[in-house]
Scaffold this active site. Structure first.
Site, PDB file in Angstrom:
ATOM      1  N   ASN A 105       0.831  -1.214   0.000  1.00 39.90           N
ATOM      2  CA  ASN A 105       0.000   0.000   0.000  1.00 39.90           C
ATOM      3  C   ASN A 105       0.861   1.258   0.000  1.00 39.90           C
ATOM      4  O   ASN A 105       1.921   1.299   0.621  1.00 39.90           O
ATOM      5  CB  ASN A 105      -0.911   0.013   1.230  1.00 39.90           C
ATOM      6  CG  ASN A 105      -1.822  -1.193   1.262  1.00 39.90           C
ATOM      7  OD1 ASN A 105      -1.980  -1.860   0.253  1.00 39.90           O
ATOM      8  ND2 ASN A 105      -2.413  -1.474   2.409  1.00 39.90           N
ATOM      9  N   HIS A 122       5.740  -0.485  -2.855  1.00 39.57           N
ATOM     10  CA  HIS A 122       5.284   0.273  -4.031  1.00 39.57           C
ATOM     11  C   HIS A 122       5.332   1.777  -3.834  1.00 39.57           C
ATOM     12  O   HIS A 122       4.713   2.511  -4.591  1.00 39.57           O
ATOM     13  CB  HIS A 122       3.858  -0.175  -4.411  1.00 39.57           C
ATOM     14  CG  HIS A 122       3.789  -1.603  -4.863  1.00 39.57           C
ATOM     15  ND1 HIS A 122       2.619  -2.336  -4.899  1.00 39.57           N
ATOM     16  CD2 HIS A 122       4.761  -2.432  -5.319  1.00 39.57           C
ATOM     17  CE1 HIS A 122       2.875  -3.558  -5.340  1.00 39.57           C
ATOM     18  NE2 HIS A 122       4.160  -3.646  -5.595  1.00 39.57           N
ATOM     19  N   CYS A 130      11.132  13.866  -9.250  1.00 39.96           N
ATOM     20  CA  CYS A 130      11.266  14.685 -10.449  1.00 39.96           C
ATOM     21  C   CYS A 130      11.634  13.788 -11.633  1.00 39.96           C
ATOM     22  O   CYS A 130      12.542  12.959 -11.535  1.00 39.96           O
ATOM     23  CB  CYS A 130      12.351  15.743 -10.237  1.00 39.96           C
ATOM     24  SG  CYS A 130      12.640  16.733 -11.707  1.00 39.96           S
ATOM     25  N   GLY A 190      -5.207  -9.115   3.321  1.00 40.76           N
ATOM     26  CA  GLY A 190      -5.916  -8.179   2.445  1.00 40.76           C
ATOM     27  C   GLY A 190      -5.241  -7.901   1.122  1.00 40.76           C
ATOM     28  O   GLY A 190      -5.272  -6.770   0.644  1.00 40.76           O
ATOM     29  N   GLU A 218     -11.990 -12.954   0.903  1.00 46.30           N
ATOM     30  CA  GLU A 218     -12.289 -13.996  -0.091  1.00 46.30           C
ATOM     31  C   GLU A 218     -11.084 -14.921  -0.266  1.00 46.30           C
ATOM     32  O   GLU A 218      -9.963 -14.514   0.035  1.00 46.30           O
ATOM     33  CB  GLU A 218     -12.544 -13.338  -1.458  1.00 46.30           C
ATOM     34  CG  GLU A 218     -13.797 -12.499  -1.480  1.00 46.30           C
ATOM     35  CD  GLU A 218     -13.865 -11.595  -2.703  1.00 46.30           C
ATOM     36  OE1 GLU A 218     -12.980 -11.691  -3.575  1.00 46.30           O
ATOM     37  OE2 GLU A 218     -14.818 -10.811  -2.766  1.00 46.30           O
TER      38      GLU A 218
HETATM   39  C1  BJW Z   1     -10.132  -7.561   2.445  1.00 46.69           C
HETATM   40  C2  BJW Z   1     -10.968  -6.609   2.966  1.00 46.69           C
HETATM   41  C3  BJW Z   1     -11.054  -6.578   4.349  1.00 46.69           C
HETATM   42  C4  BJW Z   1     -11.053  -6.355   0.887  1.00 46.69           C
HETATM   43  N1  BJW Z   1     -10.360  -7.448   5.073  1.00 46.69           N
HETATM   44  N2  BJW Z   1      -9.460  -8.432   3.178  1.00 46.69           N
HETATM   45  C5  BJW Z   1       5.415 -12.322 -13.642  1.00 46.69           C
HETATM   46  C6  BJW Z   1       4.344 -12.835 -14.333  1.00 46.69           C
HETATM   47  C7  BJW Z   1       3.402 -12.002 -14.937  1.00 46.69           C
HETATM   48  C8  BJW Z   1       3.512 -10.620 -14.847  1.00 46.69           C
HETATM   49  C9  BJW Z   1       4.569 -10.105 -14.144  1.00 46.69           C
HETATM   50  C10 BJW Z   1       5.513 -10.939 -13.555  1.00 46.69           C
HETATM   51  N3  BJW Z   1       6.435 -10.168 -12.929  1.00 46.69           N
HETATM   52  C11 BJW Z   1       6.085  -8.862 -13.095  1.00 46.69           C
HETATM   53  C12 BJW Z   1       4.958  -8.810 -13.846  1.00 46.69           C
HETATM   54  C13 BJW Z   1       4.226  -7.588 -14.254  1.00 46.69           C
HETATM   55  C14 BJW Z   1       3.454  -6.948 -13.147  1.00 46.69           C
HETATM   56  C15 BJW Z   1       2.425  -7.921 -12.582  1.00 46.69           C
HETATM   57  O1  BJW Z   1       2.555  -8.449 -11.489  1.00 46.69           O
HETATM   58  N4  BJW Z   1       1.337  -8.147 -13.278  1.00 46.69           N
HETATM   59  C16 BJW Z   1       0.280  -9.042 -12.786  1.00 46.69           C
HETATM   60  C17 BJW Z   1      -1.029  -8.253 -12.633  1.00 46.69           C
HETATM   61  C18 BJW Z   1       0.173 -10.233 -13.666  1.00 46.69           C
HETATM   62  N5  BJW Z   1       4.360  -6.484 -12.091  1.00 46.69           N
HETATM   63  C19 BJW Z   1       5.063  -5.371 -12.234  1.00 46.69           C
HETATM   64  O2  BJW Z   1       5.024  -4.717 -13.255  1.00 46.69           O
HETATM   65  C20 BJW Z   1       5.950  -4.954 -11.082  1.00 46.69           C
HETATM   66  N6  BJW Z   1       7.262  -4.689 -11.570  1.00 46.69           N
HETATM   67  C21 BJW Z   1       8.150  -5.644 -11.832  1.00 46.69           C
HETATM   68  O3  BJW Z   1       7.979  -6.790 -11.495  1.00 46.69           O
HETATM   69  O4  BJW Z   1       9.282  -5.217 -12.508  1.00 46.69           O
HETATM   70  C22 BJW Z   1      10.039  -6.158 -13.207  1.00 46.69           C
HETATM   71  C23 BJW Z   1       9.238  -6.688 -14.392  1.00 46.69           C
HETATM   72  C24 BJW Z   1       8.432  -5.828 -15.140  1.00 46.69           C
HETATM   73  C25 BJW Z   1       7.684  -6.323 -16.225  1.00 46.69           C
HETATM   74  C26 BJW Z   1       7.733  -7.682 -16.524  1.00 46.69           C
HETATM   75  C27 BJW Z   1       8.528  -8.538 -15.762  1.00 46.69           C
HETATM   76  C28 BJW Z   1       9.287  -8.025 -14.692  1.00 46.69           C
HETATM   77  C29 BJW Z   1       5.449  -3.666 -10.457  1.00 46.69           C
HETATM   78  C30 BJW Z   1       4.119  -3.816  -9.811  1.00 46.69           C
HETATM   79  C31 BJW Z   1       3.648  -2.456  -9.289  1.00 46.69           C
HETATM   80  C32 BJW Z   1       2.208  -2.499  -8.812  1.00 46.69           C
HETATM   81  N7  BJW Z   1       1.737  -1.168  -8.653  1.00 46.69           N
HETATM   82  C33 BJW Z   1       0.417  -0.933  -8.076  1.00 46.69           C
HETATM   83  C34 BJW Z   1       0.131   0.589  -8.090  1.00 46.69           C
HETATM   84  C35 BJW Z   1       0.951   1.298  -7.011  1.00 46.69           C
HETATM   85  C36 BJW Z   1       0.703   2.762  -7.017  1.00 46.69           C
HETATM   86  C37 BJW Z   1      -0.715   3.132  -6.669  1.00 46.69           C
HETATM   87  O5  BJW Z   1      -1.321   2.635  -5.696  1.00 46.69           O
HETATM   88  O6  BJW Z   1      -1.246   3.968  -7.371  1.00 46.69           O
HETATM   89  O7  BJW Z   1       0.349  -1.449  -6.744  1.00 46.69           O
HETATM   90  S1  BJW Z   1      -0.881  -1.829  -8.919  1.00 46.69           S
HETATM   91  C38 BJW Z   1      -1.812  -2.195  -7.475  1.00 46.69           C
HETATM   92  O8  BJW Z   1      -1.820  -3.628  -7.211  1.00 46.69           O
HETATM   93  C39 BJW Z   1      -1.025  -1.559  -6.314  1.00 46.69           C
HETATM   94  C40 BJW Z   1      -1.184  -2.601  -5.249  1.00 46.69           C
HETATM   95  O9  BJW Z   1      -0.170  -2.424  -4.263  1.00 46.69           O
HETATM   96  C41 BJW Z   1      -1.076  -3.890  -6.006  1.00 46.69           C
HETATM   97  C42 BJW Z   1      -1.640  -5.073  -5.294  1.00 46.69           C
HETATM   98  O10 BJW Z   1      -3.019  -4.962  -5.090  1.00 46.69           O
HETATM   99  P1  BJW Z   1      -3.675  -5.510  -3.754  1.00 46.69           P
HETATM  100  O11 BJW Z   1      -3.152  -4.758  -2.594  1.00 46.69           O
HETATM  101  O12 BJW Z   1      -3.535  -6.975  -3.707  1.00 46.69           O
HETATM  102  O13 BJW Z   1      -5.208  -5.039  -3.933  1.00 46.69           O
HETATM  103  P2  BJW Z   1      -6.440  -5.804  -4.615  1.00 46.69           P
HETATM  104  O14 BJW Z   1      -7.515  -4.809  -4.821  1.00 46.69           O
HETATM  105  O15 BJW Z   1      -6.008  -6.591  -5.780  1.00 46.69           O
HETATM  106  O16 BJW Z   1      -6.887  -6.866  -3.502  1.00 46.69           O
HETATM  107  C43 BJW Z   1      -7.520  -6.476  -2.286  1.00 46.69           C
HETATM  108  C44 BJW Z   1      -7.786  -7.742  -1.495  1.00 46.69           C
HETATM  109  O17 BJW Z   1      -8.271  -7.378  -0.231  1.00 46.69           O
HETATM  110  C45 BJW Z   1      -8.837  -8.673  -2.138  1.00 46.69           C
HETATM  111  O18 BJW Z   1      -8.328  -9.996  -2.142  1.00 46.69           O
HETATM  112  C46 BJW Z   1     -10.050  -8.567  -1.200  1.00 46.69           C
HETATM  113  O19 BJW Z   1     -10.759  -9.796  -1.069  1.00 46.69           O
HETATM  114  C47 BJW Z   1      -9.382  -8.208   0.099  1.00 46.69           C
HETATM  115  N8  BJW Z   1     -10.192  -7.432   1.016  1.00 46.69           N
HETATM  116  N9  BJW Z   1     -11.535  -5.898   1.887  1.00 46.69           N
HETATM  117  C48 BJW Z   1      -9.596  -8.387   4.415  1.00 46.69           C
HETATM  118  N10 BJW Z   1     -11.873  -5.692   4.955  1.00 46.69           N
HETATM  119 ZN    ZN Z   2      14.088  18.259 -10.684  1.00 47.82          ZN
END
Ligand code: BJW
Ligand code: ZN
Length: 246
Positions: A105, A122, A130, A190, A218
Site C-alpha cells: 500500500n 510500491h 522529479c 488483504g 475472499e
Molecule cells: C479484504 C478486505 C477486508 C477487501 N479485510 N481483506 C510475472 C508474471 C506475470 C507478470 C509479471 C511478472 N512479474 C512482473 C509482472 C508484471 C506486473 C504484474 O505483477 N502483473 C500481474 C497483474 C500479472 N508487475 C510489475 O510490473 C511490477 N514490476 C516488476 O515486477 O518489474 C520487473 C518486471 C516488469 C515487467 C515484466 C517482468 C518483470 C510492479 C508492480 C507495481 C504495482 N503497482 C500498483 C500501483 C501502485 C501505485 C498506486 O497505488 O497507485 O500497486 S498496482 C496495485 O496492485 C497496487 C497494489 O499495491 C497492487 C496489489 O493490489 P492488492 O493490494 O492486492 O489489492 P487488490 O484490490 O487486488 O486486492 C484487495 C484484497 O483485499 C482482495 O483480495 C479482497 O478480497 C481483500 N479485502 N476488503 C480483508 N476488509
Molecule cells: Zn528536478
C-alpha cells in the site's frame, strides 16, 4: 464460527512460538478505513480502472489525467485514519522479537498507525519524484497543481510509486525478501496476491519452511497452498488473533 475460532487459536499458537514474523499487506487492510481496493468494484475512478492509470504509459500519454487521479486519492486519503487491523499490527510488533511489516500500500496508514519496521514495496503517495533530476521529496500539499513542477529544476514531478512494468527499488525488495527468508510465520493480509513480485514472497516463505496464514474476505489463488486461510474482515480477525498472544 467455531471453525474460525479454532483457526485463530492455531494461528495464535504459531505466532506465540515464533521469534521472527513477517506480514505482507495489501489494499484490503485499508478498506475498513475507507480506502478503495484495486480489483474490487470500487477500483474505478471516473470510468477508468485504477490499474490502467498506474502505468508509465498512462503518465506519458496524459500526465494531467494521471495527476488528477492521484490528487483525488490524496484528497481522499488525507483525513483517513488507521483501523483496528493497522493497530493490531502495532501490538504484534511489540510482542514479537523480530517483526517486519511489508506493505504494497502507498496510503501511509501503517506509518500513521505507528509501525516501525516497515517496508513500502510500491512507494508512498505523499512522496514525489522529479522526472528530470530524479530528486525524491515528501510533499503533502492537497491538491497539487495539475502538472506539479520540481522546486530544484522545474521538471515535471510524478508520484514516487511503483507502476506496472517498473522495477521495484532493489534495496527495498532485498529487505523484504530477507525478512521473509528468515521468518518462522508469515501473515498475508488483504491482498489479492496477483501482483508480482509481492505475490512471490508467499512462495518464498513456504519454500523456506515458514507457516503462512492468510486473512482475506475472499479466497485468493494462494489460499489452498497455505497453512491457514482465515476468511473475514482484517479489522475484525487481526485484533482477535493478536488477543490470543495477550
Ligand atoms: C479484504 C478486505 C477486508 C477487501 N479485510 N481483506 C510475472 C508474471 C506475470 C507478470 C509479471 C511478472 N512479474 C512482473 C509482472 C508484471 C506486473 C504484474 O505483477 N502483473 C500481474 C497483474 C500479472 N508487475 C510489475 O510490473 C511490477 N514490476 C516488476 O515486477 O518489474 C520487473 C518486471 C516488469 C515487467 C515484466 C517482468 C518483470 C510492479 C508492480 C507495481 C504495482 N503497482 C500498483 C500501483 C501502485 C501505485 C498506486 O497505488 O497507485 O500497486 S498496482 C496495485 O496492485 C497496487 C497494489 O499495491 C497492487 C496489489 O493490489 P492488492 O493490494 O492486492 O489489492 P487488490 O484490490 O487486488 O486486492 C484487495 C484484497 O483485499 C482482495 O483480495 C479482497 O478480497 C481483500 N479485502 N476488503 C480483508 N476488509
Ligand atoms: Zn528536478
Amino acid at each position: 464460527m467455531a471453525a474460525i475460532a479454532a483457526d485463530l487459536q492455531q494461528a495464535g499458537l504459531w505466532l506465540t512460538e515464533s521469534k521472527r514474523v513477517a506480514a505482507l499487506t495489501g489494499a484490503g487492510i485499508s478498506a475498513e478505513s475507507g480506502v478503495p481496493t484495486f480489483r474490487g468494484k470500487d477500483g474505478l475512478w471516473q470510468g477508468f480502472k485504477a490499474t490502467d492509470l498506474a502505468t508509465p504509459q498512462a503518465f506519458a500519454r496524459d500526465p494531467k489525467l494521471v495527476w488528477n487521479f492521484y490528487n483525488w486519492r490524496r484528497e481522499l486519503l488525507a483525513p483517513l485514519q488507521p483501523n483496528p487491523a493497522h493497530k493490531a499490527l502495532i501490538r504484534l510488533e511489540e510482542k514479537i522479537p523480530q517483526f517486519s511489516l511489508i506493505t504494497q500500500n502507498i496510503d501511509d496508514l501503517h506509518r500513521r498507525a505507528g509501525s516501525k519496521n516497515l517496508v513500502e514495496l510500491h512507494g508512498n503517495i505523499w512522496m514525489v519524484r522529479c522526472t528530470r533530476c530524479h530528486l525524491v521529496s515528501r510533499n503533502e500539499e492537497v491538491p497539487l497543481p495539475e502538472l506539479p513542477a520540481c522546486e530544484e529544476c522545474g521538471g515535471l514531478l510524478r508520484p514516487h510509486v511503483v507502476w506496472f512494468g517498473e522495477q521495484l527499488d532493489p534495496t527495498i525488495l532485498d529487505k523484504a525478501v530477507a525478512a521473509i527468508r528468515s521468518c518462522d510465520t508469515m501473515l498475508v493480509i488483504g491482498t489479492s496476491a496477483l501482483v508480482q513480485p509481492a505475490a512471490s514472497l508467499v512462495i518464498v516463505a513456504k519454500e523456506q519452511g515458514a507457516r503462512v496464514v492468510e486473512i482475506n474476505l475472499e479466497p485468493t489463488p494462494y489460499s489452498h497452498k497455505l497453512d491457514l486461510a482465515l476468511q473475514g474482515k482484517a479489522g475484525v480477525l487481526l485484533p482477535q488473533l493478536v488477543e490470543r498472544l495477550e
